[in-house]
Design an enzyme around this catalytic site. Sequence first.
Site, PDB file in Angstrom:
ATOM      1  N   LYS A 125      -1.631  -1.876  -6.581  1.00  0.00           N
ATOM      2  CA  LYS A 125      -1.183  -3.241  -6.877  1.00  0.00           C
ATOM      3  C   LYS A 125      -2.286  -4.266  -6.629  1.00  0.00           C
ATOM      4  CE  LYS A 125       2.547  -2.704  -4.271  1.00  0.00           C
ATOM      5  NZ  LYS A 125       2.747  -1.252  -4.242  1.00  0.00           N
ATOM      6  N   HIS A 174       7.727   0.940   5.621  1.00  0.00           N
ATOM      7  CA  HIS A 174       8.995   0.697   4.927  1.00  0.00           C
ATOM      8  C   HIS A 174      10.066   1.676   5.404  1.00  0.00           C
ATOM      9  CE1 HIS A 174       7.080  -1.308   1.149  1.00  0.00           C
ATOM     10  NE2 HIS A 174       7.464  -2.202   2.035  1.00  0.00           N
ATOM     11  N   HIS A 182       3.493   6.717   5.480  1.00  0.00           N
ATOM     12  CA  HIS A 182       2.366   5.876   5.082  1.00  0.00           C
ATOM     13  C   HIS A 182       2.576   4.480   5.658  1.00  0.00           C
ATOM     14  CE1 HIS A 182       5.486   5.471   2.000  1.00  0.00           C
ATOM     15  NE2 HIS A 182       5.026   4.261   1.741  1.00  0.00           N
TER      16      HIS A 182
END
Length: 400
Positions: free
Chosen positions: A270, A331, A340
């Site tokens: 991104k 997350h 991660h």
Amino acid sequence: MAEGPQPKRKREEEEEKNGGTDTQGGATAAFTLSDLRVRRVLRESARDKIVFLHAERIGLSGEGTDAVVILEKTPFQEEKIPDLLKKPMNAELQMHNDIYCTFYLSPPPELSEIKATVVYPATEKHIQKYLRQEVHLIRETWEDYKNITLPFIQSQSFSIQVGFLGHWCSLLGFLGLSGLWWKWKDIDCAWIPASQLIPPAIQPLSPYSTWRSEGDNQSRDYRQAGGWNLKCGRRRVWVYNILEKKAEADRIVHENPDPSSGFVLVPDLKWNQNQLDDLYLIALVHRREIKSLRDLTAEHLPLLRNVLQEGKEAIVKRFGVPGSQLRIYLHYQPSYQHLHVHFTALGYDAPGSSVERAHLLADVIDNLAMDSMYYQKRALTFPLRADEPLFKKFQEAGKV
């Protein structure tokens, strides 16, 4: 402001001439954006200057293959801002009131870049991911995780569908086999009972059938000789390609090679690496058995501390951004089940950085230092879209 990083190549996957795969685990055929035809707008955000499109590529046979195209206006680059006013461009006055004026500008191409991200071939799962959907907050207890979430994750790791001409099961019976143990290269497969090899309907297949492997962020088509095919869940192959340096080795910013407490730090796709305002990197741990926050205990503190400290040091060394200007978090639920850690610029409103999904790594470390089983005890909140299968599992369990 620190000097921005130099642009680097994007993730590249070249297709082999035969078999639809490449040496780095990719499988997409070479194509250009002009090969794609827009079918519909899935979602758009005026605030984020981004639009998600459902597109398709028409093959030689006339059949279309789905794709998702993400078009995003790139942030301003500080060194190019003076050129916005100096270079000739169309400037249309929209409003003038006292000291206020509004113009619509049409800058030259080098000052109005758009980043395009393409998912091809795209599965229905990819399309649904970017489709505008209602979102619900789930409050997951440890019992909910064991009884609902974990079984769902395990069920998604492998799915199989076999079609054949009829003689396949007869062959198994003749050989006295109760099933197959199947594994190929980096595809994670499992024991397949003979009962599961019987399809709901006999479907004649071409001499070279096609099977599709679907992971969290990957979709791959492969050819399989014979009259049967397999649909097998391909687990995070792109992550393993990075860890094993089969892909993106030149993009690695930092690596600690220790198999137990090491990780690889790479720029997230991104981030185009042209400016620091939207800095975004991902730390991928070498340990493959850790799926998410729920698996972490005090045993993993050396790993987590390495990611936090070495990640900050690598970023300030390469990009000049100090740790005090970084948002470092995990997350839950993650988009793929391999531990991660996200590193983003503090001033950047990165996707998924909101309070209902992001857990600061420093807080995770402190929680585990106080209680080794912290994340096996507490309830965790996370958002799910109404169309997601996991949401339906919580609905069926009466938890929503």
